[in-house]
Design a protein around this motif. Structure first.
Motif, PDB file in Angstrom:
ATOM      1  N   THR A   1      56.015  -2.178  -9.172  1.00  0.00           N
ATOM      2  CA  THR A   1      57.183  -1.772  -8.378  1.00  0.00           C
ATOM      3  C   THR A   1      57.486  -2.784  -7.282  1.00  0.00           C
ATOM      4  OG1 THR A   1      55.728  -0.343  -7.041  1.00  0.00           O
ATOM      5  CG2 THR A   1      56.944   0.687  -8.844  1.00  0.00           C
ATOM      6  N   THR A   2      56.459  -3.423  -6.722  1.00  0.00           N
ATOM      7  CA  THR A   2      56.696  -4.482  -5.740  1.00  0.00           C
ATOM      8  C   THR A   2      57.417  -5.657  -6.377  1.00  0.00           C
ATOM      9  OG1 THR A   2      54.716  -3.860  -4.472  1.00  0.00           O
ATOM     10  CG2 THR A   2      55.592  -6.083  -4.134  1.00  0.00           C
ATOM     11  N   LEU A   3      56.977  -6.057  -7.564  1.00  0.00           N
ATOM     12  CA  LEU A   3      57.650  -7.138  -8.287  1.00  0.00           C
ATOM     13  C   LEU A   3      59.094  -6.757  -8.611  1.00  0.00           C
ATOM     14  CD1 LEU A   3      57.467  -9.894  -9.749  1.00  0.00           C
ATOM     15  CD2 LEU A   3      56.641  -8.647 -11.769  1.00  0.00           C
ATOM     16  N   HIS A   4      59.284  -5.503  -8.966  1.00  0.00           N
ATOM     17  CA  HIS A   4      60.634  -5.014  -9.271  1.00  0.00           C
ATOM     18  C   HIS A   4      61.571  -5.192  -8.080  1.00  0.00           C
ATOM     19  CE1 HIS A   4      63.917  -2.432 -10.418  1.00  0.00           C
ATOM     20  NE2 HIS A   4      63.580  -1.480  -9.560  1.00  0.00           N
ATOM     21  N   ILE A   5      61.127  -4.796  -6.892  1.00  0.00           N
ATOM     22  CA  ILE A   5      61.962  -4.918  -5.700  1.00  0.00           C
ATOM     23  C   ILE A   5      62.134  -6.382  -5.306  1.00  0.00           C
ATOM     24  CG2 ILE A   5      62.160  -4.327  -3.261  1.00  0.00           C
ATOM     25  CD1 ILE A   5      62.735  -2.037  -5.193  1.00  0.00           C
ATOM     26  N   GLY A   6      61.089  -7.189  -5.479  1.00  0.00           N
ATOM     27  CA  GLY A   6      61.205  -8.603  -5.155  1.00  0.00           C
ATOM     28  C   GLY A   6      62.258  -9.303  -6.005  1.00  0.00           C
ATOM     29  N   LEU A   7      62.260  -9.022  -7.304  1.00  0.00           N
ATOM     30  CA  LEU A   7      63.250  -9.631  -8.192  1.00  0.00           C
ATOM     31  C   LEU A   7      64.644  -9.053  -7.956  1.00  0.00           C
ATOM     32  CD1 LEU A   7      61.142  -9.896 -11.460  1.00  0.00           C
ATOM     33  CD2 LEU A   7      61.848 -11.748  -9.946  1.00  0.00           C
TER      34      LEU A   7
ATOM     35  N   ASP B   1      52.773  -5.644  -0.090  1.00  0.00           N
ATOM     36  CA  ASP B   1      53.970  -5.010  -0.647  1.00  0.00           C
ATOM     37  C   ASP B   1      55.233  -5.602  -0.022  1.00  0.00           C
ATOM     38  OD1 ASP B   1      55.395  -2.870  -2.136  1.00  0.00           O
ATOM     39  OD2 ASP B   1      55.790  -2.091  -0.137  1.00  0.00           O
ATOM     40  N   SER B   2      55.245  -5.734   1.302  1.00  0.00           N
ATOM     41  CA  SER B   2      56.415  -6.279   1.987  1.00  0.00           C
ATOM     42  C   SER B   2      56.636  -7.743   1.638  1.00  0.00           C
ATOM     43  CB  SER B   2      56.256  -6.128   3.509  1.00  0.00           C
ATOM     44  OG  SER B   2      56.209  -4.770   3.882  1.00  0.00           O
ATOM     45  N   LEU B   3      55.545  -8.503   1.589  1.00  0.00           N
ATOM     46  CA  LEU B   3      55.664  -9.922   1.263  1.00  0.00           C
ATOM     47  C   LEU B   3      56.217 -10.106  -0.144  1.00  0.00           C
ATOM     48  CD1 LEU B   3      55.142 -12.809   2.248  1.00  0.00           C
ATOM     49  CD2 LEU B   3      52.852 -12.650   1.239  1.00  0.00           C
ATOM     50  N   GLY B   4      55.696  -9.336  -1.081  1.00  0.00           N
ATOM     51  CA  GLY B   4      56.179  -9.434  -2.453  1.00  0.00           C
ATOM     52  C   GLY B   4      57.630  -9.013  -2.591  1.00  0.00           C
ATOM     53  N   ALA B   5      58.028  -8.034  -1.798  1.00  0.00           N
ATOM     54  CA  ALA B   5      59.401  -7.526  -1.898  1.00  0.00           C
ATOM     55  C   ALA B   5      60.421  -8.492  -1.313  1.00  0.00           C
ATOM     56  CB  ALA B   5      59.502  -6.173  -1.199  1.00  0.00           C
ATOM     57  N   PHE B   6      60.054  -9.224  -0.257  1.00  0.00           N
ATOM     58  CA  PHE B   6      61.050 -10.011   0.476  1.00  0.00           C
ATOM     59  C   PHE B   6      60.877 -11.516   0.387  1.00  0.00           C
ATOM     60  CE2 PHE B   6      60.826  -5.921   2.883  1.00  0.00           C
ATOM     61  CZ  PHE B   6      62.098  -5.478   2.563  1.00  0.00           C
ATOM     62  N   ALA B   7      59.770 -11.991  -0.184  1.00  0.00           N
ATOM     63  CA  ALA B   7      59.504 -13.429  -0.166  1.00  0.00           C
ATOM     64  C   ALA B   7      60.575 -14.235  -0.882  1.00  0.00           C
ATOM     65  CB  ALA B   7      58.132 -13.717  -0.780  1.00  0.00           C
ATOM     66  N   LEU B   8      61.129 -13.707  -1.981  1.00  0.00           N
ATOM     67  CA  LEU B   8      62.127 -14.442  -2.751  1.00  0.00           C
ATOM     68  C   LEU B   8      63.541 -14.278  -2.188  1.00  0.00           C
ATOM     69  CD1 LEU B   8      60.950 -13.790  -6.426  1.00  0.00           C
ATOM     70  CD2 LEU B   8      60.740 -15.901  -5.101  1.00  0.00           C
ATOM     71  N   GLY B   9      63.707 -13.388  -1.223  1.00  0.00           N
ATOM     72  CA  GLY B   9      65.031 -13.145  -0.665  1.00  0.00           C
ATOM     73  C   GLY B   9      65.688 -14.388  -0.079  1.00  0.00           C
ATOM     74  N   PRO B  10      64.997 -15.142   0.805  1.00  0.00           N
ATOM     75  CA  PRO B  10      65.620 -16.356   1.348  1.00  0.00           C
ATOM     76  C   PRO B  10      66.013 -17.361   0.271  1.00  0.00           C
ATOM     77  CG  PRO B  10      63.712 -15.721   2.662  1.00  0.00           C
ATOM     78  CD  PRO B  10      63.704 -14.845   1.446  1.00  0.00           C
ATOM     79  N   LEU B  11      65.188 -17.489  -0.776  1.00  0.00           N
ATOM     80  CA  LEU B  11      65.532 -18.400  -1.862  1.00  0.00           C
ATOM     81  C   LEU B  11      66.785 -17.924  -2.588  1.00  0.00           C
ATOM     82  CD1 LEU B  11      64.802 -20.875  -3.569  1.00  0.00           C
ATOM     83  CD2 LEU B  11      63.341 -19.387  -4.968  1.00  0.00           C
ATOM     84  N   GLY B  12      66.885 -16.622  -2.801  1.00  0.00           N
ATOM     85  CA  GLY B  12      68.078 -16.073  -3.438  1.00  0.00           C
ATOM     86  C   GLY B  12      69.321 -16.315  -2.616  1.00  0.00           C
ATOM     87  N   LEU B  13      69.201 -16.191  -1.302  1.00  0.00           N
ATOM     88  CA  LEU B  13      70.343 -16.440  -0.419  1.00  0.00           C
ATOM     89  C   LEU B  13      70.781 -17.907  -0.492  1.00  0.00           C
ATOM     90  CD1 LEU B  13      69.179 -14.402   2.710  1.00  0.00           C
ATOM     91  CD2 LEU B  13      71.013 -13.779   1.136  1.00  0.00           C
ATOM     92  N   ALA B  14      69.785 -18.797  -0.574  1.00  0.00           N
ATOM     93  CA  ALA B  14      70.091 -20.223  -0.614  1.00  0.00           C
ATOM     94  C   ALA B  14      70.717 -20.638  -1.945  1.00  0.00           C
ATOM     95  CB  ALA B  14      68.820 -21.034  -0.356  1.00  0.00           C
ATOM     96  N   LEU B  15      70.308 -20.016  -3.040  1.00  0.00           N
ATOM     97  CA  LEU B  15      70.764 -20.422  -4.364  1.00  0.00           C
ATOM     98  C   LEU B  15      72.059 -19.750  -4.809  1.00  0.00           C
ATOM     99  CD1 LEU B  15      67.405 -20.515  -6.383  1.00  0.00           C
ATOM    100  CD2 LEU B  15      68.718 -22.451  -5.492  1.00  0.00           C
ATOM    101  N   ALA B  16      72.389 -18.619  -4.209  1.00  0.00           N
ATOM    102  CA  ALA B  16      73.538 -17.839  -4.692  1.00  0.00           C
ATOM    103  C   ALA B  16      74.823 -18.652  -4.694  1.00  0.00           C
ATOM    104  CB  ALA B  16      73.699 -16.577  -3.847  1.00  0.00           C
ATOM    105  N   GLY B  17      75.093 -19.360  -3.615  1.00  0.00           N
ATOM    106  CA  GLY B  17      76.321 -20.140  -3.534  1.00  0.00           C
ATOM    107  C   GLY B  17      76.394 -21.250  -4.569  1.00  0.00           C
TER     108      GLY B  17
END
Length: 414
Positions: free
Chosen positions: A226-232, A350-366
């Motif tokens: 579930t942590t991986l699910h939220i992270g992705l 749990d928190s690290l797994g959920a949010f670690a990829l968030g900044p990368l997603g923000l950077a790549l979205a554009g």
């Protein structure tokens, strides 16, 4: 909607009321801080748009770096002790920043350094939330306690930026940052009056304690899945939504005011979702949590399909309800089923797994949307989320979780 007194019975606990007040005040200050700091940096002689990004990145990176240490020290020293230190650090960093801004002597490197300290405080504070609440209310009222705490965040998200904008216009950014510092001071006072919660962790070395926390985390399939699910989800769906949503709103929905309405309705939905959970104690909390996470796909789908503002805003309201159910029940499951002596470290992983990829997603979205198109990128995120929810619910340890009672180690309250 009238709430029966039984649905608010969790408020009869004075210590929980105290913590709820402190946390709500702190979150309101944080909701004001982002606007104030952004305008302050834009107005500095050595500031600007790039400097704003640098300040935000420094804060987020500090949070991610410190999370695991916060989990270790939460289990070692007790949640209240670590949270007190974290809020004292946040109070100090914002008080210094306010002083620098009000005296007109702030420089960008100082703002970045103080943003790092603020992030350190946030990273230290977060793991304690999961460990502290079970010592404030009975187990049967954990879901209601988490629902009320969860409702405080969207309230702060809705009220904070608007109030900050008014104060910046009437006074200046330094005044708003000073108010944020005071809000952390209120949280410190609230925490001082709470019981010391000791998980009685063994006195092992730092890396040994992290290793044990990792083994406990990975030994529970339902937890890491579930942590991986939220992270992705944060990487593939929500980050593109946050980046591309304002651009789409500017092009065809009505601009910043329309986007503000979408985010406000998502927050209102989260408040409604929290209200619906008050007084409830669902057995299969993990199943309901994962199922509710599909709600996040609805407003993204509305954007990808080119629907008008009314549909996007309504979808955001629905997503807010799902978000409240998902996050509230997920937190409750961890508090109930994870032994107290490792709860801080488990929460940190749990928190690290959920949010670690968030900044990368923000950077790549554009950049990615520039290649494949915004609608296609958003549509892929929707397809991913719907599919992932079905896959996660099919995992046996997720599907069966909560079918029989599980017993977690109790905390000792002194």
């Amino acid at each position: 909607m009238t709430l029966g007194t039984h649905r608010l019975r969790v408020l009869r606990h004075a210590r929980f009321r105290r913590f709820l007040l402190g946390q709500t005040t702190s979150l309101l200050g944080s909701g004001m801080n982002t606007i104030a700091t952004t305008f302050a940096v834009l107005r500095l002689p050595d500031g600007g748009v790039n400097a704003v990004g640098g300040v935000m990145a420094a804060r987020i990176l500090a949070v991610l770096v410190v999370l695991l240490l916060g989990g270790v020290f939460t289990d070692r020293l007790g949640a209240r002790t670590v949270m007190l230190a974290a809020d004292a650090l946040r109070f100090g960093s914002q008080a210094v920043l306010a002083l620098l801004l009000l005296t007109g002597s702030a420089r960008i490197w100082e703002v970045v350094a103080l943003a790092v300290l603020l992030g350190v405080g946030e990273g230290g504070f977060m793991p304690g939330l999961s460990a502290l609440v079970p010592g404030l209310v009975p187990e049967g009222e954990l879901a209601s306690a988490n629902a009320l705490l969860g409702m405080a965040r969207p309230v702060a998200t809705i009220v904070g930026p608007g109030l900050a904008g008014l104060l910046v216009a009437a006074f200046d950014a330094g005044t708003v940052v000073a108010v944020d510092a005071v809000s952390y001071g209120v949280s410190v006072v609230a925490l001082v009056g709470l019981p010391v919660v000791r998980a009685q962790a063994p006195g092992l070395g730092l890396f040994s304690e992290l290793g044990r926390g990792w083994r406990e985390f990975t030994s529970r399939t339902w937890l890491w899945v579930t942590t991986l699910h939220i992270g992705l989800f944060n990487f593939l769906l929500w980050a593109p939504f946050l980046v591309l949503g304002p651009s789409i709103a500017e092009q065809r929905l009505g601009g910043a005011r329309a986007w503000g309405l979408v985010l406000a309705l998502e927050g209102i939905g989260a408040i409604v979702g929290g209200v619906l959970l008050l007084g409830r104690n669902p057995r299969r909390g993990l199943t309901w949590s994962v199922a509710a996470s599909v709600g996040w796909a609805v407003p993204v789908a509305a954007l990808a399909m080119g629907l008008p503002l009314a549909w996007v805003a309504g979808a955001a309201f629905f997503a807010g309800i799902g978000a409240a159910v998902c996050t509230t029940l997920a937190a409750t499951v961890i508090q109930r089923d994870i032994p107290a002596e490792v709860r801080g470290r488990i929460s940190a992983f749990d928190s690290l797994g959920a949010f670690a990829l968030g900044p990368l997603g923000l950077a790549l979205a554009g950049p990615v949307s520039g290649v494949v198109g915004a609608e296609r990128l958003l549509g892929f995120g929707v397809l991913w989320q719907v599919t992932a929810v079905g896959v996660v619910l099919a995992v046996p340890s997720v599907r069966r979780h909560g079918a029989t009672p599980q017993v977690a180690a109790r905390v000792a309250v002194h």
